[in-house]
Scaffold this active site. Structure first.
Site, PDB file in Angstrom:
ATOM      1  N   SER A 206       0.824  -1.201   0.000  1.00  0.00           N
ATOM      2  CA  SER A 206       0.000   0.000   0.000  1.00  0.00           C
ATOM      3  C   SER A 206       0.862   1.256   0.000  1.00  0.00           C
ATOM      4  CB  SER A 206      -0.972  -0.031   1.178  1.00  0.00           C
ATOM      5  OG  SER A 206      -1.925   0.997   1.083  1.00  0.00           O
TER       6      SER A 206
ATOM      7  N   ASP B 221      -2.436   6.451  -3.766  1.00  0.00           N
ATOM      8  CA  ASP B 221      -1.236   5.789  -3.262  1.00  0.00           C
ATOM      9  C   ASP B 221      -0.783   4.704  -4.244  1.00  0.00           C
ATOM     10  OD1 ASP B 221      -3.162   3.870  -2.784  1.00  0.00           O
ATOM     11  OD2 ASP B 221      -2.509   3.423  -0.752  1.00  0.00           O
TER      12      ASP B 221
ATOM     13  N   ASP C 101      -0.810   1.492  -4.636  1.00  0.00           N
ATOM     14  CA  ASP C 101      -1.683   0.411  -5.107  1.00  0.00           C
ATOM     15  C   ASP C 101      -3.090   0.918  -5.415  1.00  0.00           C
ATOM     16  OD1 ASP C 101      -2.235   0.723  -2.343  1.00  0.00           O
ATOM     17  OD2 ASP C 101      -3.093  -1.288  -2.246  1.00  0.00           O
TER      18      ASP C 101
ATOM     19  N   ASP D  47      -5.559   2.227  -3.755  1.00  0.00           N
ATOM     20  CA  ASP D  47      -6.754   1.984  -2.943  1.00  0.00           C
ATOM     21  C   ASP D  47      -7.085   3.185  -2.066  1.00  0.00           C
ATOM     22  OD1 ASP D  47      -4.731   1.637  -1.058  1.00  0.00           O
ATOM     23  OD2 ASP D  47      -5.497  -0.254  -0.274  1.00  0.00           O
TER      24      ASP D  47
END
Length: 573
Positions: free
Chosen positions: A146, A304, A306, A308
């Site tokens: 993340s 961010d 990834d 999400d």
């Protein structure tokens, strides 16, 4: 076996390459480093694994990834042949080694006879959740850490609903890992697995299916069209997976002026332009702010690595201000309620979901507008569970789920944080307000006037290393052994322990039970209306303290936050 014994067994293993053995040899005189790498396995929880990369049992590397995958495969195999035939979806982000770890996971699953759908390149986390549901997979694996710093990587696991792995399955994976040797795992040759159809690659066709669902969440495209010629925004993916689908989704929304930060559109797991690729950190937006000022944009959006989580900065006069996750969520909830009412898209019995550490202003917005608002524990698997339960029992239709750490979930096609859909919704919202002659900062100030003033702060009490884990446990144990009756000179009204669901009224001593229980979280309801929440992070070496204040003025709220922040800092000593 001691950590030194484990260290020596790794050094002597015939499985490791000479380069990997050299990395371990380089720390042979560093007792603390050896202990930190080998004192135990990386703990496998409902979020899977997360840690710094390197050689060692307590590190993210191909061997720990294979080990976790073999244990996960055994859990899937135990579900029976029909479950196995449904297969597993595998995704990865932009981080160093992410593609490698994803291939290793796919190879181990294939070796166990479990079909794999592997993305052909990096993709946003929510697209994995979507793919699991779309293709009817039994489970999913996502290689991502993340928004963590570049040294980290992770291994997130999902079940058939597209949400993170249920606790019972996670516990079983952890048990199998504890009882098996990290080097005992076999993996199929990647090219052979692809040639034999045991690994199927997903690509543009899945992107299109995902984007079609994203665009179905648009409520008022006319609001965007009305300002499209003049409304400008800046977007940054922070070197990550949002670089492709978010600009494409915004184009389909009707945005004509989406100005991307060129330096941060470059995929790079070293995140060269930021200290931390986290949209919660305003300093990461410096390039975006310069570009927005140059281009005359009023709105900055960042996802961010990834994709999400999503963060916003908005123009306030001559400067740009950061919107917190709490503020953004309240703005979006209020906007969605209005937009769905304007366009006739409001479902029957509408519901908003938030976590226990998210601002109580969201509850106020929901209830003033006739919506129910429910709390869950921190984490989108809990929000997903509550959404499924409410809708299955026909007790409510969820229009939005969010948590204060910049995560938002809209629609029913994913069961995780989704920066792609959130980016579309937030841009629609910003365009709508632009049509009213308002920035999002103007809109936020108007909400405070309408619903009352709220202020929040999250304190991160970092406690690194093995000593830190002990200190975190001692802190929580101490607060339970001697529950505070006064904090920062203010009386505690109620002491709540989400571990057993107990509520104690401090004045009367009367005890009651909450609906929620089973999580290592403490909450104190203060006499001045402030809520204080203390919980250890599930993925990082820190204890989080959440301060949720409200009052009649902004100054009153800010003063309360400062008062309790000093108390939170004292917990580190």
């Amino acid at each position: 076996m001691s950590y030194q014994d484990t260290y020596q067994s790794w050094r002597n293993s015939p499985v490791l390459s000479q380069e990997e053995k050299a990395e371990l040899a380089a720390i042979q005189n560093d007792e603390k480093e050896i202990e930190s790498r080998f004192f135990e396995q990386l703990s496998f929880g409902t979020a899977g694994l997360r840690g710094t990369m390197g050689m060692g049992l307590y590190r993210m590397n191909v061997y720990t990834v294979r080990h976790a995958t073999q244990a996960f495969a055994q859990v899937i195999l135990a579900e029976g042949p029909e479950a196995v035939a449904r297969g597993v979806a595998v995704c990865y982000d932009c981080r160093n080694n992410s593609a490698l770890f994803a291939q290793e996971a796919a190879k181990v699953m294939s070796c166990n006879g479990i079909p794999v759908r592997l993305f052909d390149a990096l993709r946003p986390t929510p697209e994995l959740s979507f793919a699991i549901r779309e293709y009817g997979c039994i489970a999913g694996i996502n290689i991502t850490a993340s928004h963590n710093p570049k040294e980290y990587n992770g291994y997130k696991v999902y079940w058939s609903d597209g949400a993170q792995l249920p606790p019972a399955h996670a516990d079983e994976v952890a048990k199998i890992m504890r009882e098996s040797d990290v080097f005992s795992v076999t993996a199929m040759d990647y090219d052979q697995a692809v040639a034999e159809g045991k690994i199927t690659l997903m690509g543009a066709e899945t992107d299109e299916k995902f984007l079609a669902n994203v665009m179905e969440q648009v409520n008022d495209q006319a609001a965007v069209a009305a300002v499209a010629d003049t409304f400008k925004m800046v977007y940054t993916p922070f070197h990550g997976t949002g670089y492709k689908l978010i600009p494409e989704a915004l184009k389909r929304l009707g945005m004509k002026h989406v100005i991307c930060v060129p330096e941060q559109m470059v995929i790079d797991g070293n995140f060269p332009t930021v200290a931390s690729p986290n949209p919660e950190n305003p300093e990461g937006f410096y390039l975006a702010v310069d570009l927005a000022n140059k281009e005359g944009a009023d709105f900055i959006l960042g996802s961010d690595p990834d994709a999400d989580r999503v963060g916003l900065m908005v123009r306030a006069g001559d400067e740009f201000k950061v919107l917190t996750g709490n503020q953004t969520g309240v703005l979006l909830l209020d906007y969605l309620i209005g937009a769905k009412q304007r366009t006739g898209k409001m479902p029957a019995n509408p519901v908003a979901l938030k976590t226990i550490v998210t601002t109580e202003m969201a509850r106020k917005v929901a209830e003033v507008n006739g919506l129910q608002c429910f709390d869950t524990f921190t984490g989108f698997k809990f929000l997903a569970q509550k959404k499924d339960q409410l809708e299955a029992d026909r007790e409510g239709n969820v229009i939005m789920s969010y948590e204060e750490s910049y995560g938002y979930m809209l629609g029913s096609f994913v069961r995780d944080k989704d920066a792609v859909t959130a980016a579309v919704a937030m841009t629609e919202m910003a365009a709508y307000y632009a049509g009213q002659g308002m920035t999002l900062y103007d809109a936020l100030l108007a909400l405070y006037e309408k619903y009352g003033f709220y202020a929040e702060r999250t304190m991160n009490l970092v406690m690194p290393g093995l000593d830190g884990l002990k200190k975190m446990a001692e802190l929580m144990a101490g607060l339970r052994a001697e529950p505070p009756v006064e904090i920062a000179g203010v009386a505690v009204k109620e002491q709540k322990d989400y571990k057993d669901g107990s509520v104690v009224c401090v004045e009367s001593g009367e005890k009651s039970q909450m609906e929620l229980s089973g999580s290592n979280v403490l909450r104190y309801e203060m006499a001045d209306g402030t809520s204080l929440i203390v919980r250890p992070s599930g993925t990082e070496p820190k204890v989080k303290v959440y301060i949720l204040a409200n009052g009649t003025t902004r100054e009153e709220c800010d003063a309360k936050v400062e008062q309790y922040a000093a108390w939170a800092e004292s917990l580190k000593s």
